[in-house]
Scaffold this active site. Structure first.
Site, PDB file in Angstrom:
ATOM      1  N   TYR A   1      65.109  80.761  19.163  1.00  0.00           N
ATOM      2  CA  TYR A   1      63.880  81.277  19.383  1.00  0.00           C
ATOM      3  C   TYR A   1      63.628  82.030  20.641  1.00  0.00           C
ATOM      4  CZ  TYR A   1      61.874  78.654  15.310  1.00  0.00           C
ATOM      5  OH  TYR A   1      61.455  78.435  14.166  1.00  0.00           O
TER       6      TYR A   1
ATOM      7  N   ASP B   1      54.591  79.624  11.911  1.00  0.00           N
ATOM      8  CA  ASP B   1      53.001  79.626  11.662  1.00  0.00           C
ATOM      9  C   ASP B   1      52.369  80.803  11.836  1.00  0.00           C
ATOM     10  OD1 ASP B   1      53.608  76.906  11.858  1.00  0.00           O
ATOM     11  OD2 ASP B   1      53.497  76.640  14.033  1.00  0.00           O
TER      12      ASP B   1
END
Length: 510
Positions: free
Chosen positions: A203, A145
């Site tokens: 992540y 994002d």
């Protein structure tokens, strides 16, 4: 981390419909005074054996005229050089600061657009294919994002090879800003797709230790005291209050905060609750509890020891999962931090996997980055092909001409770590100092004007009724559940009725 469209059939363009209509009329005029059906039949049956007949038929039935402008021919000097093409996996990293996410998005700067343009300039994508990424079978492993970083990500596409190896990588990087770097490329199977062949993703999330400081309310005011105040409202915005941010002196004290051993262990215990397969419908938006897509599997979560950056203590959390939904990691980190700060029971995490819908706030985006995707299954296929080739060599049989390489970031680890330190970690630390994202996030939760977060104060780890929220998704789910219950009741009654009828039939006559 779909949309619905109402659109006409894609099978035929309106212009094509007009052309078909014109051809149909032309066919019906072939026979003098004959019907349309007869004309069509005569045309389909007649064969044009000579070139002259075919040319005449084409001229009579075409839908344009000779006086229409024709496409200009390309001059010999404008022809683009042709190079060998290969399906590749391109390994790259980036700092997401200043970009509106990874994926192509018209009218705003994105990482993919910058990368695609650089590939065209480096002649890795031809000018003929530069108008649409679909022409080169473009695919990505993981979307990120706005403002989210990636030390390692992968796109797959058919790439031209005007150069090879490091020379081509350097040529692409020359046309990229320093905050986007191509690490390498690997030639892959023609059926390879960066998303579908990715097994899992790793992540990393960075957060300052002062996020674990006890909740502190600076008091709410009806009017703003400065331009930096955090605005606090209720659901319908009928009430608005203002929370004062910390002064410079208070910030210096908070930045000196160090997480205790007990807090660190509690945080590790909380994050371990997310490992395994669970229903994460509360950790994203737009997902219902009974959707299969709400279930996700996390392989491991590791919380680092604290480390110092410019006199401020930080933690790193690495999350390895098959896939993650929109905002899932940020909400998981948020819940972990809030449970530790408020000393909530660990059983609260398990309650969030149940069907009750609650509001879980998002931790700031600035600390999130994609570490790297993992292609374990693909690499096993490469091993299998290599083993098969070795067996054929021993048997003096012909082998595959191309030997494919593994997809991993091992050879680029040093460059990636240096890039993270210079362009990602530094950006995260500086942004937190300037924007105070965690302070704003925690002030909003600590001074909430709603009952959404009362579950943090639950002594038994249960979700209080006042915390349960209703959305269009929960309403639809309850309606579906009620319909299912009605169907079950009908089936049960029918079964009982059937058994009763069967028992009566078996009774002997008196």
């Amino acid at each position: 981390m779909g949309s619905m469209f109402s659109k006409a059939s894609p099978e035929q363009d309106p212009r094509d419909q007009a052309q078909v209509g014109q051809k149909r009329v032309a066919g019906s005029d072939q026979e003098d005074g004959s019907s349309q059906t007869a004309g069509k039949a005569s045309v389909s049956k007649k064969r044009f054996k000579t070139a002259k007949e075919r040319k005449s038929h084409f001229k009579n039935t075409r839908t344009w005229t000779d006086d229409e402008p024709k496409r200009p021919k390309q001059e010999d000097g404008e022809k683009e050089a042709r190079f060998p093409k290969r399906k590749v996996a391109l390994l790259f990293g980036y700092s997401g600061t200043g970009y509106y996410g990874l994926q192509f998005n018209p009218n705003v700067p994105t990482i993919e657009q910058a990368l695609f343009d650089a590939l065209v300039k480096a002649r890795a994508i031809s000018k003929d294919n530069s108008t649409d990424p679909k022409k080169v079978q473009w695919g990505r492993t993981a979307r990120t994002d706005k403002g989210v970083h990636a030390a390692g990500n992968i796109v797959s596409f058919k790439m031209q090879l005007p150069l090879t190896g490091k020379e081509l990588v350097d040529s692409i990087n020359e046309h990229l800003p320093e905050q986007i770097r191509v690490w390498d490329y690997v030639e892959v199977f023609r059926s390879f797709h960066a998303k579908t062949m990715c097994d899992s993703r790793v992540y990393e999330y960075l957060l300052p230790s002062y996020a674990f400081a006890p909740p502190l309310s600076n008091g709410l005011s009806d009017t703003p005291t400065s331009d930096t105040d955090v605005i606090i409202t209720n659901h319908d915005r009928s009430i608005t209050k203002y929370a004062r941010v910390a002064t410079d002196e208070e910030r210096q004290r908070s930045e000196q905060y160090q997480i205790s051993d007990e807090q660190l262990q509690n945080f590790r215990d909380v994050m371990a609750k997310f490992e395994g397969t669970h229903n994460f419908h509360n950790y994203t938006s737009g997902r219902k509890y009974n959707e299969q897509a709400s279930k996700r599997h996390l392989l491991s979560i590791k919380v680092s020891d604290p480390f110092m950056i410019d006199r401020t203590e930080w933690l790193s959390v690495k999350l390895h999962g098959q896939s993650f939904m929109l905002n899932q990691i940020r909400k998981m980190i948020s819940m972990g931090v809030l449970v530790v700060r408020h000393k909530s029971p660990l059983s609260l995490i398990e309650r969030t996997f149940e069907d009750k819908k609650i509001n879980i706030p998002k931790a700031p985006a600035l600390g999130l980055l994609l570490e790297q995707p993992v292609f374990q299954t693909y690499n096993k296929k490469v091993d299998s092909r290599r083993d098969a080739d070795e067996k054929k060599k021993k048997e003096d049989q012909p082998t595959q001409q191309k030997v494919h390489e593994y997809i991993n970031f091992d050879a680029n680890e040093n460059d990636m770590n240096a890039f993270k330190s210079k362009y990602i970690y530094t950006q995260v630390f500086e942004s937190e100092q300037q924007e105070r994202g965690f302070e704003t996030f925690l002030l909003s939760v600590d001074n909430s004007l709603t009952q959404d977060f009362d579950y943090l104060h639950s002594q038994d780890g249960m979700i209080p009724d006042q915390c349960i929220i209703t959305t269009k998704f929960t309403i639809k789910q309850e309606s579906d559940d009620e319909e299912q219950d009605e169907d079950d009741d009908k089936e049960e009654k029918a079964a009982k009725k059937g058994k009763g009828a069967a028992s009566k039939a078996k009774r002997p006559a008196k």
